[in-house]
Design a protein around this motif. Structure first.
Motif, PDB file in Angstrom:
ATOM      1  N   ARG A  31     -30.851  -4.179 -11.686  1.00 17.21           N
ATOM      2  CA  ARG A  31     -30.377  -4.935 -10.530  1.00 17.21           C
ATOM      3  C   ARG A  31     -29.500  -6.084 -11.023  1.00 17.21           C
ATOM      4  NH1 ARG A  31     -36.001  -4.916  -7.036  1.00 17.21           N
ATOM      5  NH2 ARG A  31     -35.596  -2.962  -5.916  1.00 17.21           N
ATOM      6  N   VAL A  32     -28.286  -6.179 -10.459  1.00 20.13           N
ATOM      7  CA  VAL A  32     -27.338  -7.197 -10.927  1.00 20.13           C
ATOM      8  C   VAL A  32     -26.713  -7.894  -9.732  1.00 20.13           C
ATOM      9  CG1 VAL A  32     -26.826  -5.920 -13.045  1.00 20.13           C
ATOM     10  CG2 VAL A  32     -25.415  -5.539 -11.003  1.00 20.13           C
TER      11      VAL A  32
ATOM     12  N   THR B 188     -28.969  -4.838  -0.914  1.00 22.51           N
ATOM     13  CA  THR B 188     -28.366  -3.920  -1.871  1.00 22.51           C
ATOM     14  C   THR B 188     -27.064  -3.409  -1.281  1.00 22.51           C
ATOM     15  OG1 THR B 188     -30.516  -3.239  -2.739  1.00 22.51           O
ATOM     16  CG2 THR B 188     -28.657  -1.782  -3.161  1.00 22.51           C
ATOM     17  N   VAL B 189     -25.955  -3.756  -1.939  1.00 21.41           N
ATOM     18  CA  VAL B 189     -24.629  -3.391  -1.433  1.00 21.41           C
ATOM     19  C   VAL B 189     -24.208  -2.006  -1.924  1.00 21.41           C
ATOM     20  CG1 VAL B 189     -22.186  -4.032  -1.398  1.00 21.41           C
ATOM     21  CG2 VAL B 189     -23.951  -5.808  -1.236  1.00 21.41           C
ATOM     22  N   SER B 190     -24.520  -1.674  -3.176  1.00 18.44           N
ATOM     23  CA  SER B 190     -24.165  -0.357  -3.714  1.00 18.44           C
ATOM     24  C   SER B 190     -25.176   0.068  -4.764  1.00 18.44           C
ATOM     25  CB  SER B 190     -22.759  -0.381  -4.322  1.00 18.44           C
ATOM     26  OG  SER B 190     -22.720  -1.229  -5.459  1.00 18.44           O
ATOM     27  N   SER B 191     -25.319   1.394  -4.919  1.00 16.28           N
ATOM     28  CA  SER B 191     -26.222   1.959  -5.915  1.00 16.28           C
ATOM     29  C   SER B 191     -25.528   3.097  -6.643  1.00 16.28           C
ATOM     30  CB  SER B 191     -27.508   2.487  -5.269  1.00 16.28           C
ATOM     31  OG  SER B 191     -28.243   1.440  -4.668  1.00 16.28           O
TER      32      SER B 191
ATOM     33  N   THR C 198     -30.668   3.815 -12.427  1.00 10.85           N
ATOM     34  CA  THR C 198     -30.140   3.357 -11.136  1.00 10.85           C
ATOM     35  C   THR C 198     -29.608   1.938 -11.313  1.00 10.85           C
ATOM     36  OG1 THR C 198     -31.740   4.671  -9.876  1.00 10.85           O
ATOM     37  CG2 THR C 198     -30.661   2.853  -8.727  1.00 10.85           C
ATOM     38  N   ILE C 199     -28.364   1.726 -10.923  1.00 11.72           N
ATOM     39  CA  ILE C 199     -27.764   0.388 -10.979  1.00 11.72           C
ATOM     40  C   ILE C 199     -27.541  -0.083  -9.549  1.00 11.72           C
ATOM     41  CG2 ILE C 199     -25.824  -1.013 -11.743  1.00 11.72           C
ATOM     42  CD1 ILE C 199     -25.370   0.987 -13.995  1.00 11.72           C
TER      43      ILE C 199
END
Length: 282
Positions: free
Chosen positions: A73-74, A33-36, A51-52
């Protein structure tokens, strides 16, 4: 999301996985996970936490709904427009599922003193007696009052939950052992040992030795759901897999099995576990 990049989607309960034509560059499948990003939006009149997560190593997007909110989650390279298109394309699904979860949460909040039996909700009412015969039934259903009467001696009141579960276990075992040969008439499978266990999420199983296992908590669910689980495990005696032939065997006995399977998935765990948490009304 650009529709030409979308090949198909997979829906399972409160999850949608949107599969794309993106190719995996890294064969080792390292996920990170790079960013949230976190924010709230109003859906069906109630605030929903969103939450993205942008994740390295994935090629598909997913939407996951729970009572805690929506987790999106993308892939890391998905554009902001494509993310917003996800919300736009699945707006109706999000609203419908969120409404269902809110209603379920409300039912759970208002269930004090209530459990399920054969799929119906009943208020627990304890009846105190001076003496109780060993073979006497301790559970009686009052359909008109929608109550489940549990008979106890005064010295047993602090043990009401354990006694109630034991009585329900007996009823579950009796019902399951009765239905197995009745439902097997349509198949005539050979099976060996039948074991009744106390399981909260695994409702049934079939071993390679043709032994059948079931949870007594199926007695808390609708009779059709209990029958579905029994038929499901019986069919594993013919097909030890979930192939099309397996589901065909299930459909022979239960053409509407998908309906009962859905009830089990959406309500089964709640019906089975409520007995562990319920408190008596004063």
């Amino acid at each position: 999301m650009n529709k030409k990049n979308v090949t198909k989607e997979k829906k399972t309960r409160n999850v949608i996985i949107i599969k794309t034509n993106r190719k995996k560059r890294n064969p080792t499948r390292t996920y990170e996970t790079v960013s949230s990003n976190h924010y709230e939006m109003t859906v069906a009149g109630e605030a929903m936490h969103v939450t993205i997560e942008r994740r390295k190593g994935i090629v598909n997007s997913s939407l996951r709904l729970s009572t805690k909110g929506l987790l999106v989650r993308v892939p890391l390279d998905l554009t902001e427009k494509e993310v917003q298109d996800l919300f736009k394309n699945y707006k109706d699904w999000i609203q419908s599922k969120w409404q269902d979860l809110l209603e379920k949460k409300k039912r759970q909040k208002n269930n004090k003193g209530m459990i399920y039996y054969r799929g119906k909700p009943y208020q627990i009412k304890v009846l105190i007696e001076d003496t109780i015969e060993d073979k006497k039934e301790r559970i009686h259903i009052d359909e008109e009052a929608q109550q489940l009467h549990l008979q106890l001696q005064s010295t047993e009141k602090s043990q009401w939950r354990e006694i109630l579960k034991e009585e329900l276990r007996k009823k579950g075992k009796e019902a399951i052992l009765q239905r197995i040969p009745e439902l097997n008439k349509g198949y005539d499978y050979d099976y060996n040992k039948v074991t009744i266990k106390d399981q909260k999420t695994r409702w049934g199983s079939c071993s390679g030795r043709k032994n059948l296992n079931f949870s007594w908590r199926l007695i808390l669910m609708p009779p059709t759901v209990m029958d579905y689980v029994i038929v499901h495990e019986l069919c594993h005696l013919g097909e030890m897999n979930h192939s099309p032939m397996f589901w065909y065997r299930v459909s022979v006995m239960m053409p509407q099995y998908e309906r009962y399977r859905q009830i089990l998935r959406e309500e089964g765990t709640y019906m089975a576990r409520i007995i562990d948490e319920v408190e008596l009304l004063e």
